[in-house]
Design a protein around this motif. Structure first.
Motif, PDB file in Angstrom:
ATOM      1  N   THR A   1      -1.234 -87.289 128.181  1.00 24.78           N
ATOM      2  CA  THR A   1      -2.461 -86.943 128.890  1.00 24.78           C
ATOM      3  C   THR A   1      -2.712 -85.445 128.905  1.00 24.78           C
ATOM      4  O   THR A   1      -3.854 -85.007 128.759  1.00 24.78           O
ATOM      5  N   ILE A   2      -1.675 -84.661 129.049  1.00 25.44           N
ATOM      6  CA  ILE A   2      -1.821 -83.204 129.104  1.00 25.44           C
ATOM      7  C   ILE A   2      -2.498 -82.685 127.836  1.00 25.44           C
ATOM      8  O   ILE A   2      -3.257 -81.710 127.885  1.00 25.44           O
ATOM      9  N   PHE A   3      -2.250 -83.325 126.708  1.00 22.86           N
ATOM     10  CA  PHE A   3      -2.821 -82.877 125.441  1.00 22.86           C
ATOM     11  C   PHE A   3      -4.167 -83.530 125.132  1.00 22.86           C
ATOM     12  O   PHE A   3      -5.018 -82.931 124.478  1.00 22.86           O
ATOM     13  N   ILE A   4      -4.369 -84.761 125.586  1.00 20.88           N
ATOM     14  CA  ILE A   4      -5.589 -85.509 125.267  1.00 20.88           C
ATOM     15  C   ILE A   4      -6.718 -85.204 126.254  1.00 20.88           C
ATOM     16  O   ILE A   4      -7.887 -85.160 125.868  1.00 20.88           O
TER      17      ILE A   4
ATOM     18  N   ILE B   1      -3.795 -87.168 137.604  1.00 22.59           N
ATOM     19  CA  ILE B   1      -5.124 -86.622 137.861  1.00 22.59           C
ATOM     20  C   ILE B   1      -5.995 -86.646 136.599  1.00 22.59           C
ATOM     21  O   ILE B   1      -7.183 -86.956 136.649  1.00 22.59           O
ATOM     22  N   LEU B   2      -5.385 -86.345 135.453  1.00 20.26           N
ATOM     23  CA  LEU B   2      -6.145 -86.230 134.203  1.00 20.26           C
ATOM     24  C   LEU B   2      -6.220 -87.529 133.398  1.00 20.26           C
ATOM     25  O   LEU B   2      -6.871 -87.564 132.347  1.00 20.26           O
TER      26      LEU B   2
ATOM     27  N   GLY C   1      -3.604 -94.880 136.686  1.00 22.39           N
ATOM     28  CA  GLY C   1      -2.879 -93.619 136.594  1.00 22.39           C
ATOM     29  C   GLY C   1      -1.987 -93.361 137.797  1.00 22.39           C
ATOM     30  O   GLY C   1      -0.838 -92.936 137.651  1.00 22.39           O
ATOM     31  N   ILE C   2      -2.495 -93.630 138.996  1.00 21.56           N
ATOM     32  CA  ILE C   2      -1.701 -93.422 140.202  1.00 21.56           C
ATOM     33  C   ILE C   2      -0.570 -94.432 140.284  1.00 21.56           C
ATOM     34  O   ILE C   2       0.550 -94.085 140.684  1.00 21.56           O
TER      35      ILE C   2
ATOM     36  N   MET D   1       1.738 -94.438 126.498  1.00 17.67           N
ATOM     37  CA  MET D   1       1.463 -93.354 125.549  1.00 17.67           C
ATOM     38  C   MET D   1       0.379 -92.412 126.072  1.00 17.67           C
ATOM     39  O   MET D   1       0.508 -91.189 125.967  1.00 17.67           O
ATOM     40  N   LEU D   2      -0.691 -92.967 126.653  1.00 14.53           N
ATOM     41  CA  LEU D   2      -1.737 -92.119 127.208  1.00 14.53           C
ATOM     42  C   LEU D   2      -1.211 -91.276 128.357  1.00 14.53           C
ATOM     43  O   LEU D   2      -1.542 -90.097 128.481  1.00 14.53           O
ATOM     44  N   PHE D   3      -0.378 -91.866 129.209  1.00 17.48           N
ATOM     45  CA  PHE D   3       0.170 -91.131 130.343  1.00 17.48           C
ATOM     46  C   PHE D   3       1.086 -90.011 129.868  1.00 17.48           C
ATOM     47  O   PHE D   3       1.056 -88.908 130.412  1.00 17.48           O
TER      48      PHE D   3
END
Length: 115
Positions: free
Chosen positions: A95-98, A51-52, A23-24, A90-92
């Motif tokens: 991420t705000i929604f998942i 972060i998420l 993520g970072i 896609m996950l990145f």
């Protein structure tokens, strides 16, 4: 404080470190190369996504394990790398929604394990 301890105790430490590093790293790439000179809201989105990110990946991995647990696929390494990059992007992006679903999942799982 105990809620955060319970949530993070549900993660395997190796898995948590790996997903934070991914993520970072992707946040660094997005910050420097994709959204260079972007608005403040885009920068906040990148930071929150970094972060998420582990909470989004735990949901994705749990769903994939539910449907394909134990299944071995033998595919071309280039296709596999392309799939992994697509998955991370896609996950990145979402991420705000998942991630809230991932947080709820971990809270429920910690409550069940305490009972």
């Amino acid at each position: 404080m105990s809620v955060f301890k319970n949530i993070y105790s549900q993660f395997n430490l190796k898995y948590l470190i790996k997903t934070y590093i991914i993520g970072i790293a992707f946040a660094y790439l997005a910050w420097n190369y994709i959204y260079e000179g972007g608005s403040t809201s885009i920068k906040i989105f990148i930071i929150l996504s970094a972060i998420l990110f582990p909470f989004a990946t735990i949901i994705y991995d749990s769903v994939i394990d539910l449907f394909f647990g134990g299944l071995e696929l033998r595919i071309n390494i280039l296709i596999f790398i392309g799939y992994k990059l697509f998955k991370i992007i896609m996950l990145f992006m979402f991420t705000i929604f998942i991630a809230p679903i991932g947080l709820i999942f971990l809270i429920v799982r910690s409550k069940i394990s305490q009972a």
